[in-house]
Structure formats: structure tokens, C-alpha cells
Design a protein around this motif. Structure first.
Motif, short mmCIF file in Angstrom:
data_model
loop_
_atom_site.label_atom_id
_atom_site.label_comp_id
_atom_site.label_asym_id
_atom_site.label_seq_id
_atom_site.Cartn_x
_atom_site.Cartn_y
_atom_site.Cartn_z
N ILE A 12 0.81 -1.22 0.00
CA ILE A 12 0.00 0.00 0.00
C ILE A 12 0.84 1.26 0.00
N GLY A 13 2.12 1.16 0.19
CA GLY A 13 2.97 2.34 0.27
C GLY A 13 4.16 2.23 -0.67
N HIS A 18 8.39 -1.21 4.66
CA HIS A 18 7.69 -0.30 5.57
C HIS A 18 6.17 -0.47 5.52
N THR A 19 5.66 -1.30 4.62
CA THR A 19 4.21 -1.54 4.57
C THR A 19 3.87 -3.02 4.55
N LYS A 58 5.05 7.49 8.82
CA LYS A 58 3.85 8.16 8.29
C LYS A 58 3.98 8.42 6.79
N HIS A 60 5.62 6.70 4.64
CA HIS A 60 5.58 5.44 3.90
C HIS A 60 4.34 4.62 4.20
N SER A 61 3.41 5.18 4.93
CA SER A 61 2.13 4.53 5.27
C SER A 61 2.27 3.32 6.18
N THR A 62 3.33 3.28 6.98
CA THR A 62 3.50 2.18 7.92
C THR A 62 2.37 2.17 8.94
N ASP A 63 1.94 3.35 9.38
CA ASP A 63 0.83 3.42 10.34
C ASP A 63 -0.44 2.81 9.77
N VAL A 64 -0.71 3.09 8.52
CA VAL A 64 -1.88 2.54 7.84
C VAL A 64 -1.75 1.02 7.74
N ALA A 65 -0.59 0.55 7.35
CA ALA A 65 -0.35 -0.89 7.23
C ALA A 65 -0.54 -1.60 8.56
N LEU A 87 -10.18 2.71 8.36
CA LEU A 87 -9.24 3.59 9.07
C LEU A 87 -9.94 4.80 9.67
#
Length: 146
Positions: A12-13, A18-19, A58, A60-65, A87
Motif C-alpha cells: 500500500i505504500g 515499511h508496509t 507516516k 511510507h504509510s507504515t501506520d496505515v499498514a 481507518l
């Protein structure tokens, strides 16, 4: 044996380490937790990101993952059309559904922390997951590296 598809999974990133890795780690922790005898005692989840994952998390969208993984999603099967709604629900309700029957406390700002200058000892991409009961006692925890 690892195939080329394992190495180059689309995530996703912009960075699979990182995702894709963090989403898989979060999903693995979630599954392991759901299989424990004390799963019904889980009240809240925590994820601490360290080093490189925290420094660019943030962006690299790690938080989202991580959040999607804790909800049981995997990189290959996550429905990105539904991800935004999931989310948003986490952010507005401060909880997430981590298994089929249970929602737990999860504040994206407080329960997902970034330790930018602190790496874990084995690798710069480290994650520490924990689950606590209503008394705040840790009932399960795991460290993963991506």
C-alpha cells in the motif's frame, strides 16, 4: 524456499519493508492473539515502531499498514476501497475490530507510537506489539522485524 513474488509483493505504500512487512507482522500478531486462551481479556492494543520504521512511518504509510494488519488484513488481499472507511472508523471511534467478534481500544495517536531515534537491537526496522487487559496489564507481546 522464497519466490521472487515473496520479495516483490505489491503493498500500500512506496516501500515494501515499511508496509508489506509491518502489515504481515500486525496480522500475525492479531491471529496469534485471537488463538490464545485469554483472547477475550484483550482490552487494548499497542504498537511501537522503532528506528527506520518510525522515522519514515507516516510518509511510507507504515501506520496505515499496521492498523489494517491488526484488523486481519494481508497485503495481497486487503480491499483498498474499504480501507479508508476502516481507518476512518478507527480514528473516530478510537477502537478497531481485531478479530471477527471483538473490538478493542485503539487510539491511532496514543497506541501507535514512533520511536524515531531508538532502534531495536537486531535490525533498524523493528515493531513491538502488545495487548493489555482492562487493568492495563500486558497479556501478550511480540517483537517483529521487517
Amino acid at each position: 524456499m522464497i519466490s521472487i513474488l515473496d520479495l516483490f509483493t505489491i503493498g500500500i505504500g512506496p516501500s515494501s519493508s515499511h508496509t508489506v512487512g509491518p502489515m504481515r507482522a500486525a496480522a500475525a500478531f492479531s491471529r496469534q492473539l485471537a488463538d490464545n486462551d485469554n483472547a477475550e481479556q484483550v482490552h487494548a492494543l499497542q504498537c511501537d515502531l522503532y528506528g527506520s520504521l518510525a522515522a519514515t512511518g507516516k510518509g511510507h504509510s507504515t501506520d496505515v499498514a499496521i492498523m489494517l494488519g491488526l484488523m486481519g488484513n494481508e497485503p495481497e488481499t486487503v480491499n483498498m476501497e474499504d480501507a479508508g472507511l476502516l481507518l476512518e472508523r478507527v480514528r473516530t471511534e478510537n477502537s478497531l475490530r481485531w478479530n471477527a467478534t471483538q473490538s478493542v481500544d485503539f487510539n491511532a495517536t496514543e497506541n501507535l507510537t514512533f520511536h524515531r531515534l531508538t532502534p531495536l537491537p537486531l535490525h533498524p526496522n523493528g515493531m513491538h506489539f502488545s495487548a493489555t487487559n482492562t487493568k492495563g496489564e500486558v497479556i501478550s507481546e511480540e517483537i517483529y522485524y521487517s
